[in-house]
Write an enzyme that holds these catalytic residues in place. Structure first.
Site, PDB file in Angstrom:
ATOM      1  CE  LYS A  11     -19.162   9.901 -20.631  1.00 33.77           C
ATOM      2  NZ  LYS A  11     -17.703   9.712 -20.405  1.00 33.77           N
ATOM      3  CE1 TYR A  51     -15.364  14.395 -21.312  1.00 33.53           C
ATOM      4  CE2 TYR A  51     -16.283  14.012 -23.489  1.00 33.53           C
ATOM      5  CZ  TYR A  51     -16.272  13.760 -22.133  1.00 33.53           C
ATOM      6  OH  TYR A  51     -17.158  12.860 -21.589  1.00 33.53           O
ATOM      7  CG  PHE A  59      -8.097   9.548 -22.960  1.00 33.25           C
ATOM      8  CD1 PHE A  59      -9.181  10.419 -22.937  1.00 33.25           C
ATOM      9  CD2 PHE A  59      -7.204   9.584 -21.891  1.00 33.25           C
ATOM     10  CE1 PHE A  59      -9.376  11.313 -21.889  1.00 33.25           C
ATOM     11  CE2 PHE A  59      -7.388  10.477 -20.832  1.00 33.25           C
ATOM     12  CZ  PHE A  59      -8.485  11.346 -20.844  1.00 33.25           C
ATOM     13  NE  ARG A  87     -16.565  13.096 -10.581  1.00 34.63           N
ATOM     14  CZ  ARG A  87     -15.777  13.109 -11.664  1.00 34.63           C
ATOM     15  NH1 ARG A  87     -16.228  13.600 -12.835  1.00 34.63           N
ATOM     16  NH2 ARG A  87     -14.566  12.654 -11.611  1.00 34.63           N
ATOM     17  CB  THR A  93     -12.827   7.396 -14.862  1.00 35.05           C
ATOM     18  OG1 THR A  93     -12.856   8.630 -14.149  1.00 35.05           O
ATOM     19  CG2 THR A  93     -12.789   7.645 -16.356  1.00 35.05           C
ATOM     20  NE  ARG A 104     -18.496   7.235 -15.294  1.00 35.61           N
ATOM     21  CZ  ARG A 104     -17.721   8.297 -15.092  1.00 35.61           C
ATOM     22  NH1 ARG A 104     -16.925   8.358 -14.026  1.00 35.61           N
ATOM     23  NH2 ARG A 104     -17.736   9.310 -15.929  1.00 35.61           N
ATOM     24  CG  ASN A 114     -17.085   6.548 -18.569  1.00 37.69           C
ATOM     25  OD1 ASN A 114     -17.769   7.208 -19.348  1.00 37.69           O
ATOM     26  ND2 ASN A 114     -16.121   7.087 -17.842  1.00 37.69           N
ATOM     27  CG  HIS A 117     -19.897  14.263 -18.115  1.00 36.43           C
ATOM     28  ND1 HIS A 117     -18.531  14.394 -18.029  1.00 36.43           N
ATOM     29  CD2 HIS A 117     -20.429  15.434 -17.664  1.00 36.43           C
ATOM     30  CE1 HIS A 117     -18.251  15.607 -17.556  1.00 36.43           C
ATOM     31  NE2 HIS A 117     -19.378  16.258 -17.334  1.00 36.43           N
ATOM     32  CD  GLU A 128     -18.963  19.615 -17.472  1.00 39.93           C
ATOM     33  OE1 GLU A 128     -17.784  19.254 -17.321  1.00 39.93           O
ATOM     34  OE2 GLU A 128     -19.921  19.111 -16.842  1.00 39.93           O
TER      35      GLU A 128
HETATM   36  N1  UDP Z   1     -11.426   8.492 -20.746  1.00 41.06           N
HETATM   37  C1  UDP Z   1     -10.848   7.525 -21.551  1.00 41.06           C
HETATM   38  N2  UDP Z   1      -9.647   6.983 -21.174  1.00 41.06           N
HETATM   39  C2  UDP Z   1      -8.997   7.363 -20.043  1.00 41.06           C
HETATM   40  C3  UDP Z   1      -9.575   8.356 -19.233  1.00 41.06           C
HETATM   41  C4  UDP Z   1     -10.796   8.898 -19.606  1.00 41.06           C
HETATM   42  O1  UDP Z   1     -11.413   7.161 -22.583  1.00 41.06           O
HETATM   43  O2  UDP Z   1      -7.913   6.834 -19.751  1.00 41.06           O
HETATM   44  C5  UDP Z   1     -12.722   9.089 -21.149  1.00 41.06           C
HETATM   45  C6  UDP Z   1     -13.897   8.576 -20.323  1.00 41.06           C
HETATM   46  O3  UDP Z   1     -15.034   8.522 -21.174  1.00 41.06           O
HETATM   47  C7  UDP Z   1     -14.040   9.665 -19.280  1.00 41.06           C
HETATM   48  C8  UDP Z   1     -13.696  10.919 -20.093  1.00 41.06           C
HETATM   49  O4  UDP Z   1     -12.659  10.505 -20.954  1.00 41.06           O
HETATM   50  O5  UDP Z   1     -15.340   9.698 -18.708  1.00 41.06           O
HETATM   51  C9  UDP Z   1     -13.228  12.111 -19.279  1.00 41.06           C
HETATM   52  O6  UDP Z   1     -12.156  11.698 -18.453  1.00 41.06           O
HETATM   53  P1  UDP Z   1     -12.073  12.142 -16.929  1.00 41.06           P
HETATM   54  O7  UDP Z   1     -10.715  11.789 -16.440  1.00 41.06           O
HETATM   55  O8  UDP Z   1     -12.511  13.575 -16.807  1.00 41.06           O
HETATM   56  O9  UDP Z   1     -13.107  11.161 -16.209  1.00 41.06           O
HETATM   57  P2  UDP Z   1     -14.545  11.431 -15.539  1.00 41.06           P
HETATM   58  O10 UDP Z   1     -14.502  12.807 -14.927  1.00 41.06           O
HETATM   59  O11 UDP Z   1     -15.576  11.316 -16.650  1.00 41.06           O
HETATM   60  O12 UDP Z   1     -14.697  10.342 -14.529  1.00 41.06           O
HETATM   61 MG    MG Z   2     -13.941  14.619 -15.772  1.00 42.62          MG
END
Ligand code: UDP
Ligand code: MG
Length: 141
Positions: A11, A51, A59, A87, A93, A104, A114, A117, A128
């Site tokens: 990112k 997204y 958010f 993961r 996250t 992370r 974070n 991805h 994706e």
């Molecule tokens: N994100 C955020 N605030 C939140 C949750 C997610 O800014 O409360 C952002 C963060 O960059 C995250 C992305 O949105 O990686 C996608 O969210 P997701 O819940 O899919 O998390 P991930 O799969 O990336 O762990």
């Molecule tokens: Mg996700």
């Protein structure tokens, strides 16, 4: 559907801070092979498509502006059990909740910024990678 591929984005903040090298090093050390990779910058349309599942979240707008704020590196990585292993390697996250040793925990600035991805399913990985790569750019065995 194959289970040995995942899609990742380094990112904007992680790229800006020159963490790309250390992050790729850790991908490789954990057994992930690079199958496709490019430096790019997402526009709003691409970020919205990528997204889409989060469109109704509070958010979402902030996430779009963050993900389009600078260059990112997108890649397809290959390893057995790619989705779950990747993961686990990146961690939760929210970096405050991520385990020690995860990407992370090491490289993220915040829940939004974070660092990396990682696809959440084989179906997501296929969707994706097709947003960022053409058929010709994907050299799979
Ligand atoms: N994100 C955020 N605030 C939140 C949750 C997610 O800014 O409360 C952002 C963060 O960059 C995250 C992305 O949105 O990686 C996608 O969210 P997701 O819940 O899919 O998390 P991930 O799969 O990336 O762990
Ligand atoms: Mg996700």
């Amino acid at each position: 559907m194959r289970t040995d591929l995942t899609f990742t984005i380094v990112k904007p903040t992680a790229f800006e801070k020159n963490y790309l090298g250390p992050i790729i090093e850790i991908f490789n050390r954990n057994g992930f092979k690079i199958k496709a990779m490019k430096l790019t910058r997402m526009n709003r349309e691409k970020a919205k498509e990528f997204y889409a599942e989060h469109e109704t979240k509070p958010f979402f707008e902030s996430l779009l502006s963050y993900m389009t704020s600078g260059p990112v590196v997108v890649a397809v990585l290959q390893k057995e059990n790619a989705i779950a292993d990747f993961r686990e390697m990146i961690g939760a996250t929210d970096p405050a909740k991520a385990q020690f040793g995860t990407l992370r925990k090491m490289f993220a600035d915040s829940k939004e910024a974070n660092a990396v991805h990682g696809s959440d399913s084989n179906e997501s990985a296929q969707r994706e990678m097709s947003i960022f790569f053409t058929e010709e750019e994907l050299f799979f065995d």
